[in-house]
Write a protein that holds these residues in place. Sequence first.
Motif, PDB file in Angstrom:
ATOM      1  N   HIS A 214       0.750  -1.292  -0.031  1.00  0.00           N
ATOM      2  CA  HIS A 214      -0.020  -0.014   0.012  1.00  0.00           C
ATOM      3  C   HIS A 214       0.984   1.256  -0.026  1.00  0.00           C
ATOM      4  CE1 HIS A 214      -3.306  -2.580   0.661  1.00  0.00           C
ATOM      5  NE2 HIS A 214      -2.885  -3.280   1.652  1.00  0.00           N
ATOM      6  N   SER A 215       1.418   1.546  -1.147  1.00  0.00           N
ATOM      7  CA  SER A 215       2.215   2.617  -1.208  1.00  0.00           C
ATOM      8  C   SER A 215       1.643   3.954  -0.915  1.00  0.00           C
ATOM      9  CB  SER A 215       2.814   2.800  -2.797  1.00  0.00           C
ATOM     10  OG  SER A 215       2.019   2.772  -3.733  1.00  0.00           O
ATOM     11  N   CYS A 216       0.248   3.839  -0.896  1.00  0.00           N
ATOM     12  CA  CYS A 216      -0.490   5.125  -0.597  1.00  0.00           C
ATOM     13  C   CYS A 216      -0.182   5.784   0.944  1.00  0.00           C
ATOM     14  CB  CYS A 216      -1.969   5.082  -0.833  1.00  0.00           C
ATOM     15  SG  CYS A 216      -2.583   3.780   0.096  1.00  0.00           S
ATOM     16  N   VAL A 217       0.348   4.946   1.768  1.00  0.00           N
ATOM     17  CA  VAL A 217       0.585   5.182   3.049  1.00  0.00           C
ATOM     18  C   VAL A 217       1.610   6.137   3.152  1.00  0.00           C
ATOM     19  CG1 VAL A 217       1.128   4.234   5.427  1.00  0.00           C
ATOM     20  CG2 VAL A 217      -0.351   3.195   4.079  1.00  0.00           C
ATOM     21  N   SER A 218       1.551   7.280   3.805  1.00  0.00           N
ATOM     22  CA  SER A 218       2.394   8.629   3.909  1.00  0.00           C
ATOM     23  C   SER A 218       3.111   8.736   5.028  1.00  0.00           C
ATOM     24  CB  SER A 218       1.847   9.877   3.351  1.00  0.00           C
ATOM     25  OG  SER A 218       0.562  10.194   4.202  1.00  0.00           O
ATOM     26  N   GLY A 219       2.577   7.916   6.056  1.00  0.00           N
ATOM     27  CA  GLY A 219       3.103   8.243   7.299  1.00  0.00           C
ATOM     28  C   GLY A 219       2.659   7.065   8.411  1.00  0.00           C
ATOM     29  N   VAL A 220       3.334   6.506   9.336  1.00  0.00           N
ATOM     30  CA  VAL A 220       2.996   5.342  10.264  1.00  0.00           C
ATOM     31  C   VAL A 220       3.319   5.956  11.708  1.00  0.00           C
ATOM     32  CG1 VAL A 220       3.296   2.914  11.018  1.00  0.00           C
ATOM     33  CG2 VAL A 220       3.750   3.789   8.695  1.00  0.00           C
ATOM     34  N   VAL A 221       2.314   5.670  12.521  1.00  0.00           N
ATOM     35  CA  VAL A 221       2.314   6.226  13.929  1.00  0.00           C
ATOM     36  C   VAL A 221       2.504   4.912  14.861  1.00  0.00           C
ATOM     37  CG1 VAL A 221       1.372   7.452  15.637  1.00  0.00           C
ATOM     38  CG2 VAL A 221       1.415   8.353  13.328  1.00  0.00           C
TER      39      VAL A 221
END
Length: 241
Positions: A214-221
């Motif tokens: 899922h390359s649409c994920v721009s950030g992970v918390v």
Amino acid sequence: MLDTAPGNGGGGVAVKVGDEEEPTQAEKEAKAEAERKAAEKNKPPSNPDDPAPPAPAELQVRLPAPIFPGMSSPGGMEAKVRMKGFQLVGKRDRPYKESLPQLVRVHRKMGELLKEKFPEAEGGGGAADAVLADGSYGCRFETVDEVMGFIGEAVAACELALGDDVTVLLTMAATGFFKENTGEVGSYVYSPEEGTDVEADSWPEWVQTLLGKHSCVSGVVDPVAREDYETWRKLRQGMGG
């Protein structure tokens, strides 16, 4: 000896110390104005060939990319999808006034699609398009892939591109699905969705595979449990951090 007397002309007060008298405020202002006019008169004429002075720099304000509520899970082991939230993020180099309305459109479309996909929810347990306190929709899907696919469907229905016009901020809150002392190999297991258990040693690879899918994920918390320092180190190394 100190003496005072009412001022003349400007209504000020003249203060006399010995033979010296302090000028009134009106006299000070008149003197300053005369000096200004003399300086202006003695100023050399401007040369039309001289370059114009530079214009003052224009103040530029850059707003961060807007973030809008998307879908949330209650988290913990009772949920099917145990990652906490999927937020919508606008395009970074697009004006805020254009990007934010696009996120609002996607959010509304998500509500419409949820009512179509889960019509049985109208009969009990709350409407499928009901929003939570933070404005997000409650997660009714069983896997992370299903959630991401649904968001992509809503974005496409708005004639926008997932990964370009809209990206996703993934709040994992991994502490909520980190099982300690399981007795299995590695002793520590991450369980991001029902039926999926990942050994801590393999968790960094699992996260990177998810982000690659899922390359649409721009950030992970919070992708790692707060007490799992070793896995956090491995994940940072694997992601070049």
